[in-house]
Design a protein around this motif. Sequence first.
Motif, PDB file in Angstrom:
ATOM      1  N   GLU A 154     -33.386  -3.160  84.554  1.00 48.65           N
ATOM      2  CA  GLU A 154     -31.718  -2.021  84.849  1.00 48.65           C
ATOM      3  C   GLU A 154     -30.596  -2.322  85.601  1.00 48.65           C
ATOM      4  O   GLU A 154     -29.671  -2.349  85.390  1.00 48.65           O
ATOM      5  CB  GLU A 154     -32.447  -0.594  84.268  1.00 48.65           C
ATOM      6  CG  GLU A 154     -33.108  -0.121  83.778  1.00 48.65           C
ATOM      7  CD  GLU A 154     -33.225   0.267  82.046  1.00 48.65           C
ATOM      8  OE1 GLU A 154     -32.040  -0.515  82.122  1.00 48.65           O
ATOM      9  OE2 GLU A 154     -33.872   0.284  81.733  1.00 48.65           O
ATOM     10  N   THR A 155     -31.269  -2.997  86.410  1.00 47.70           N
ATOM     11  CA  THR A 155     -30.494  -2.313  87.701  1.00 47.70           C
ATOM     12  C   THR A 155     -31.134  -3.634  88.624  1.00 47.70           C
ATOM     13  O   THR A 155     -31.899  -3.832  89.013  1.00 47.70           O
ATOM     14  CB  THR A 155     -29.882  -1.636  88.333  1.00 47.70           C
ATOM     15  OG1 THR A 155     -28.851  -1.308  89.224  1.00 47.70           O
ATOM     16  CG2 THR A 155     -30.861  -0.633  89.329  1.00 47.70           C
ATOM     17  N   ALA A 156     -30.086  -3.855  89.599  1.00 44.83           N
ATOM     18  CA  ALA A 156     -30.660  -5.095  91.078  1.00 44.83           C
ATOM     19  C   ALA A 156     -31.915  -3.983  91.988  1.00 44.83           C
ATOM     20  O   ALA A 156     -31.311  -2.891  91.980  1.00 44.83           O
ATOM     21  CB  ALA A 156     -29.513  -4.952  92.227  1.00 44.83           C
ATOM     22  N   GLY A 193     -33.476  -5.867  79.978  1.00 46.65           N
ATOM     23  CA  GLY A 193     -32.287  -5.876  79.992  1.00 46.65           C
ATOM     24  C   GLY A 193     -31.324  -5.440  80.975  1.00 46.65           C
ATOM     25  O   GLY A 193     -32.075  -4.511  82.094  1.00 46.65           O
ATOM     26  N   ALA A 194     -30.070  -5.252  80.907  1.00 49.86           N
ATOM     27  CA  ALA A 194     -29.240  -4.633  82.494  1.00 49.86           C
ATOM     28  C   ALA A 194     -28.342  -3.771  82.450  1.00 49.86           C
ATOM     29  O   ALA A 194     -28.101  -2.876  80.355  1.00 49.86           O
ATOM     30  CB  ALA A 194     -28.256  -5.934  82.554  1.00 49.86           C
ATOM     31  N   LEU A 195     -28.522  -2.292  82.517  1.00 49.34           N
ATOM     32  CA  LEU A 195     -27.837  -1.234  82.799  1.00 49.34           C
ATOM     33  C   LEU A 195     -26.764  -2.008  83.512  1.00 49.34           C
ATOM     34  O   LEU A 195     -26.922  -1.200  84.708  1.00 49.34           O
ATOM     35  CB  LEU A 195     -27.976  -0.324  82.058  1.00 49.34           C
ATOM     36  CG  LEU A 195     -27.311   1.158  82.039  1.00 49.34           C
ATOM     37  CD1 LEU A 195     -26.274   0.791  80.958  1.00 49.34           C
ATOM     38  CD2 LEU A 195     -27.777   2.781  82.421  1.00 49.34           C
ATOM     39  N   ILE A 196     -25.257  -2.148  83.230  1.00 47.52           N
ATOM     40  CA  ILE A 196     -24.093  -1.730  84.383  1.00 47.52           C
ATOM     41  C   ILE A 196     -23.474  -1.132  84.472  1.00 47.52           C
ATOM     42  O   ILE A 196     -23.088   0.368  83.641  1.00 47.52           O
ATOM     43  CB  ILE A 196     -23.039  -3.324  84.420  1.00 47.52           C
ATOM     44  CG1 ILE A 196     -22.600  -3.307  83.282  1.00 47.52           C
ATOM     45  CG2 ILE A 196     -24.666  -4.370  85.249  1.00 47.52           C
ATOM     46  CD1 ILE A 196     -22.429  -4.935  82.858  1.00 47.52           C
ATOM     47  N   GLY A 197     -22.462  -0.796  85.296  1.00 51.51           N
ATOM     48  CA  GLY A 197     -21.403   0.946  85.390  1.00 51.51           C
ATOM     49  C   GLY A 197     -21.794   2.044  85.972  1.00 51.51           C
ATOM     50  O   GLY A 197     -21.392   3.242  85.513  1.00 51.51           O
ATOM     51  N   LEU A 204     -27.799  -6.218  77.431  1.00 54.74           N
ATOM     52  CA  LEU A 204     -26.425  -6.179  78.387  1.00 54.74           C
ATOM     53  C   LEU A 204     -26.110  -4.625  77.994  1.00 54.74           C
ATOM     54  O   LEU A 204     -25.364  -4.708  76.775  1.00 54.74           O
ATOM     55  CB  LEU A 204     -25.608  -7.498  77.950  1.00 54.74           C
ATOM     56  CG  LEU A 204     -24.137  -7.071  78.929  1.00 54.74           C
ATOM     57  CD1 LEU A 204     -24.969  -6.849  81.135  1.00 54.74           C
ATOM     58  CD2 LEU A 204     -23.342  -8.638  79.322  1.00 54.74           C
ATOM     59  N   ASN A 205     -26.994  -3.338  78.759  1.00 54.50           N
ATOM     60  CA  ASN A 205     -26.025  -1.640  78.373  1.00 54.50           C
ATOM     61  C   ASN A 205     -24.498  -1.341  79.566  1.00 54.50           C
ATOM     62  O   ASN A 205     -24.781  -2.558  80.684  1.00 54.50           O
ATOM     63  CB  ASN A 205     -27.183  -1.394  78.840  1.00 54.50           C
ATOM     64  CG  ASN A 205     -28.375  -1.350  77.475  1.00 54.50           C
ATOM     65  OD1 ASN A 205     -28.933  -1.213  76.238  1.00 54.50           O
ATOM     66  ND2 ASN A 205     -29.558  -2.340  77.985  1.00 54.50           N
ATOM     67  N   PHE A 206     -23.809  -1.322  79.037  1.00 56.73           N
ATOM     68  CA  PHE A 206     -22.959  -0.306  79.405  1.00 56.73           C
ATOM     69  C   PHE A 206     -23.266   1.382  79.383  1.00 56.73           C
ATOM     70  O   PHE A 206     -22.934   1.519  78.923  1.00 56.73           O
ATOM     71  CB  PHE A 206     -21.292  -0.831  79.055  1.00 56.73           C
ATOM     72  CG  PHE A 206     -21.363  -2.351  78.670  1.00 56.73           C
ATOM     73  CD1 PHE A 206     -20.921  -3.134  79.396  1.00 56.73           C
ATOM     74  CD2 PHE A 206     -21.647  -3.092  77.636  1.00 56.73           C
ATOM     75  CE1 PHE A 206     -20.877  -4.863  80.503  1.00 56.73           C
ATOM     76  CE2 PHE A 206     -21.555  -4.019  77.569  1.00 56.73           C
ATOM     77  CZ  PHE A 206     -20.791  -4.712  78.336  1.00 56.73           C
ATOM     78  N   LEU A 207     -22.493   1.756  80.929  1.00 54.67           N
ATOM     79  CA  LEU A 207     -23.411   3.026  80.843  1.00 54.67           C
ATOM     80  C   LEU A 207     -22.325   4.222  80.236  1.00 54.67           C
ATOM     81  O   LEU A 207     -21.301   4.085  80.012  1.00 54.67           O
ATOM     82  CB  LEU A 207     -23.032   4.026  82.574  1.00 54.67           C
ATOM     83  CG  LEU A 207     -23.832   4.932  82.721  1.00 54.67           C
ATOM     84  CD1 LEU A 207     -24.729   5.374  82.142  1.00 54.67           C
ATOM     85  CD2 LEU A 207     -23.148   5.343  84.080  1.00 54.67           C
ATOM     86  N   LEU A 211     -15.843  -7.356  80.399  1.00 57.89           N
ATOM     87  CA  LEU A 211     -15.894  -8.080  79.705  1.00 57.89           C
ATOM     88  C   LEU A 211     -16.211  -9.922  81.015  1.00 57.89           C
ATOM     89  O   LEU A 211     -16.407 -10.568  81.128  1.00 57.89           O
ATOM     90  CB  LEU A 211     -14.484  -8.771  79.292  1.00 57.89           C
ATOM     91  CG  LEU A 211     -13.944  -8.149  78.210  1.00 57.89           C
ATOM     92  CD1 LEU A 211     -12.761  -8.175  77.850  1.00 57.89           C
ATOM     93  CD2 LEU A 211     -15.298  -8.706  76.798  1.00 57.89           C
ATOM     94  N   ARG A 212     -15.813  -9.626  82.520  1.00 57.26           N
ATOM     95  CA  ARG A 212     -16.393  -9.978  83.235  1.00 57.26           C
ATOM     96  C   ARG A 212     -17.533 -10.497  83.462  1.00 57.26           C
ATOM     97  O   ARG A 212     -18.342 -11.833  83.772  1.00 57.26           O
ATOM     98  CB  ARG A 212     -15.905  -9.874  84.650  1.00 57.26           C
ATOM     99  CG  ARG A 212     -14.341 -10.549  85.065  1.00 57.26           C
ATOM    100  CD  ARG A 212     -13.256  -9.967  86.330  1.00 57.26           C
ATOM    101  NE  ARG A 212     -12.949  -8.415  86.122  1.00 57.26           N
ATOM    102  CZ  ARG A 212     -11.542  -8.155  85.846  1.00 57.26           C
ATOM    103  NH1 ARG A 212     -10.831  -9.595  85.874  1.00 57.26           N
ATOM    104  NH2 ARG A 212     -10.948  -7.220  85.538  1.00 57.26           N
ATOM    105  N   ALA A 213     -18.216  -8.585  83.313  1.00 54.83           N
ATOM    106  CA  ALA A 213     -19.635  -8.876  83.627  1.00 54.83           C
ATOM    107  C   ALA A 213     -20.040  -9.814  82.753  1.00 54.83           C
ATOM    108  O   ALA A 213     -21.270 -11.190  83.242  1.00 54.83           O
ATOM    109  CB  ALA A 213     -20.436  -7.516  84.059  1.00 54.83           C
ATOM    110  N   ILE A 214     -20.091 -10.242  81.099  1.00 55.48           N
ATOM    111  CA  ILE A 214     -20.761 -10.889  79.994  1.00 55.48           C
ATOM    112  C   ILE A 214     -20.525 -11.920  80.383  1.00 55.48           C
ATOM    113  O   ILE A 214     -21.626 -13.373  80.542  1.00 55.48           O
ATOM    114  CB  ILE A 214     -19.772 -10.381  78.684  1.00 55.48           C
ATOM    115  CG1 ILE A 214     -20.114  -9.021  78.385  1.00 55.48           C
ATOM    116  CG2 ILE A 214     -20.195 -11.357  77.624  1.00 55.48           C
ATOM    117  CD1 ILE A 214     -19.103  -8.913  76.972  1.00 55.48           C
TER     118      ILE A 214
END
Length: 341
Positions: free
Chosen positions: A179-181, A214-218, A243-246, A266-269
């Motif tokens: 999920e996150t760092a 996976g990751a959840l960013i934002g 890759l998930n976005f909040l 997009l930068r994260a992708i």
Amino acid sequence: MTLTARPKTNRPRILETARKQVLEDGVGLTEDQLVQILQLPDDALPAALQLAHEVRLKHCGEDVEVEGIISIKTGGCPEDCHFCSQSGVFDSPVRGIWLDIPELVKAAKETAASGATEFCIVAAVRGPDVKLMNQIKFAIDRINEEVDINIACSLGMLTQRQVAQLKDWGVHRYNHNLETARSYFPQVVTTHTYEERLETCAMVKDAAMDLCCGALIGMGESLEQRAELAAQLAALEPHEVPLNFLNPRPGTPLENQGLMDGKDALRAIAAFRLAMPRTVLRYAGGRELTLGDLGTREGLLGGINAVIVGNYLTTLGRPATADLNLLVELNMPIKELQKTL
């Protein structure tokens, strides 16, 4: 937490370095290098996405993997993941629901008919008990009798015995997100630790099952923490990273968190692809709101090589036909089914 401001000047040197290091040599960017990618100004973003696309084509191939997901148990989870409307800790509109086996089989058939090669069974639990494991076994048997599709599961934290059971039953991929760092995790979850998640991931890999992590960013993390997460995922070496976005959900602690900026997404992708050149990088939840149709297209041309089609667990996604038509338009072949069960 306020995101780190991006510098106003272009940084082409990091893209030149990434071209040699990642594209040519196949070595992912370091955490510090990823921060530089996440800080690129808008005028350098197209070049970053183009490079990420080239990396994807060289190291992963041109095929795109399509997957559908469904929840066998929705809501009522005892964990307090601050982004999740399925948590029973918060005043969320999602209530506990169990799906019966015929509905699961029907969903698997519909998923296969959409062109997907993967069907993931999800449960909102800390970890499966004996009752849930028995239901999963029965569901897998019924699906295999009627549908030719790979089966994955996401059932929370596992014991060693449960990992072995899923492997024996033919589950070829298990999803368990970081999920996150690590440094930001206590801000998002308090009922279990980052290390507990890593333990399940390690057992899955040791059992020679594909790990989907996976990751959840934002969620309010800094750019440095976003880079930290990408580097930690790269070190784990999962087969796939959704890759998930909040998508801020009512009743959760993050309900008032604003949507992530589309260009930051997009930068994260690009950054996640340059961190993990050989990993399946899958579009997952929140992209519809964060990126929209244009951004979805740009991400597919910027390092993404897998897509969840249809709806998610508690939120609506894009129609499966919209994504499939877009893949056809972009001349991206859908990965053929390779039955492993």
